[in-house]
Design a protein around this motif. Structure first.
Motif, short mmCIF file in Angstrom:
data_model
loop_
_atom_site.label_atom_id
_atom_site.label_comp_id
_atom_site.label_asym_id
_atom_site.label_seq_id
_atom_site.Cartn_x
_atom_site.Cartn_y
_atom_site.Cartn_z
N TYR A 173 0.83 -1.21 0.00
CA TYR A 173 0.00 0.00 0.00
C TYR A 173 0.86 1.25 0.00
CZ TYR A 173 -2.88 3.81 1.65
OH TYR A 173 -3.50 5.04 1.77
N LEU A 192 -8.57 2.48 7.53
CA LEU A 192 -9.43 1.42 8.07
C LEU A 192 -9.78 1.87 9.49
CD1 LEU A 192 -7.12 -1.48 6.87
CD2 LEU A 192 -9.12 -0.54 5.69
N VAL A 219 -12.10 3.92 4.04
CA VAL A 219 -12.46 2.87 3.08
C VAL A 219 -13.09 1.66 3.76
CG1 VAL A 219 -10.70 3.56 1.41
CG2 VAL A 219 -10.12 1.88 3.18
N SER A 231 -7.29 -6.59 6.98
CA SER A 231 -7.47 -5.75 5.79
C SER A 231 -6.23 -4.89 5.54
CB SER A 231 -8.70 -4.87 5.95
OG SER A 231 -9.87 -5.65 6.09
N GLU A 234 -3.70 -6.85 3.79
CA GLU A 234 -4.03 -7.01 2.37
C GLU A 234 -3.74 -5.74 1.57
OE1 GLU A 234 -4.97 -9.72 0.74
OE2 GLU A 234 -4.73 -10.87 2.59
N MET A 236 -5.13 -2.67 2.01
CA MET A 236 -6.33 -1.88 1.74
C MET A 236 -6.20 -0.44 2.24
SD MET A 236 -10.22 -3.05 2.60
CE MET A 236 -11.63 -2.08 2.08
#
Length: 318
Positions: A173, A192, A219, A231, A234, A236
């Motif tokens: 990210y 997040l 998000v 998350s 991942e 995000m």
């Protein structure tokens, strides 16, 4: 009929969720265990348990009565032990509520170490993340991370430590969006967000150059810190999480700490329980054990108190 034994039968039936198992532990017949429950309910004029052929469950009155009965029995055991000039040994089941993010290896080691020291105490742990009613639901103790003035004034509160939080993100990210070099660079970054925080993503952060209000792009919003953590792994977005949850990922390179000198802060962790009166040995020893262990941990200061105040004002009770 022996009302004291009836109380022990009631508490044991609830603990084991079975009349047969409770009767076996206490050395009475299942029929006699049932008579003891009927005796208690007759004295009170109220039903304490919902009973079927396969299960037993507490009624609303039963949940309240259970808490008081446990306190009375624990207190009596300790008084009898004191009269006998011996130290009351902690025993029974410690029903404990804790924040979801405490379901981690460090907490598991702590609980295992406590059990090794006090093998007669079993632990019933709730990591649901909800704010339980200690009395109504029969909890002995809760660990809660929030400002002390946000806790129920009817509870006894014992500070344990300040839990450090960090802003972290996955390398993928940060490579994709760019690594911030200052607080203003965080504007627009994907966040997040823990569900108890400000929904619009505007957060006051106090860095080395002073306080800055950062406008994140939310998000994902969730009450479940584990989902936020996964998350973030991942790629995000960024997330504020306790160091206890992320230290292994930071060490392995799966997550990076973002602006550690600017956005690291801590939230106070408290032990809360209903009353000092007749505090059982299992509760007292657990609080003392956890307090001693946590006092040896490195805990940062509330450097980002503006962020913590914003969280508390939003009703955060992690």
């Amino acid at each position: 009929m022996d009302t004291l034994l009836s109380l022990r039968v009631f508490c044991t039936v609830v603990e084991l969720k079975s009349f047969t198992a409770a009767a076996s532990r206490l050395g009475v017949s299942p029929a006699m265990a049932s008579k003891h429950l009927t005796h208690l309910e007759g004295r009170l004029g109220m039903r304490l348990l919902n009973r079927t052929s396969r299960s037993v469950s507490l009624t609303e009155v039963g949940a309240l009565y259970l808490h008081q009965a446990r306190q009375a029995l624990d207190g009596l055991d300790e008084v009898e032990a004191a009269i006998g000039d011996v130290v009351a040994a902690p025993r029974g089941t410690l029903k404990l509520s804790a924040p979801m993010w405490m379901a981690n290896p460090a907490t598991a080691r702590l609980i295992a170490d406590y059990h090794r020291r006090y093998p007669d105490v079993g632990v019933d742990m709730d990591f649901s993340g909800r704010i339980v009613s200690l009395v109504d639901e029969g909890f002995d103790l809760a660990l809660r991370a929030t400002a002390s003035d946000k806790l129920d004034p009817g509870l006894v509160v014992r500070p344990l430590m300040d839990v450090p939080f960090q802003l972290v993100g996955a390398p993928a990210y940060l490579t994709r969006t760019g690594r911030p070099s200052g607080l203003s660079d965080l504007n627009g970054h994907a966040l997040l967000l823990y569900g108890g925080m400000s929904a619009n993503g505007s957060l006051p952060l106090k860095g080395r150059a002073g306080e800055v209000t950062v406008k994140f792009s939310v998000v994902m919003r969730s009450q479940n810190e584990i989902m936020l953590h996964l998350s973030a792994l991942e790629g995000m977005g960024l997330v504020f999480l306790p160091v206890w949850m992320t230290q292994a990922d930071v060490a392995s390179g799966a997550l990076e700490v973002v602006l550690p000198e600017d956005v690291m802060f801590s939230v106070p962790l408290h032990a809360v329980y209903p009353s000092r009166k007749y505090l059982s040995a299992k509760v007292r020893t657990f609080i003392d054990f956890v307090s001693l262990r946590m006092s040896g941990d490195d805990a940062c200061c509330l450097e980002n108190s503006a962020f913590v105040r914003a969280a508390a004002a939003a009703g955060e009770h992690r």
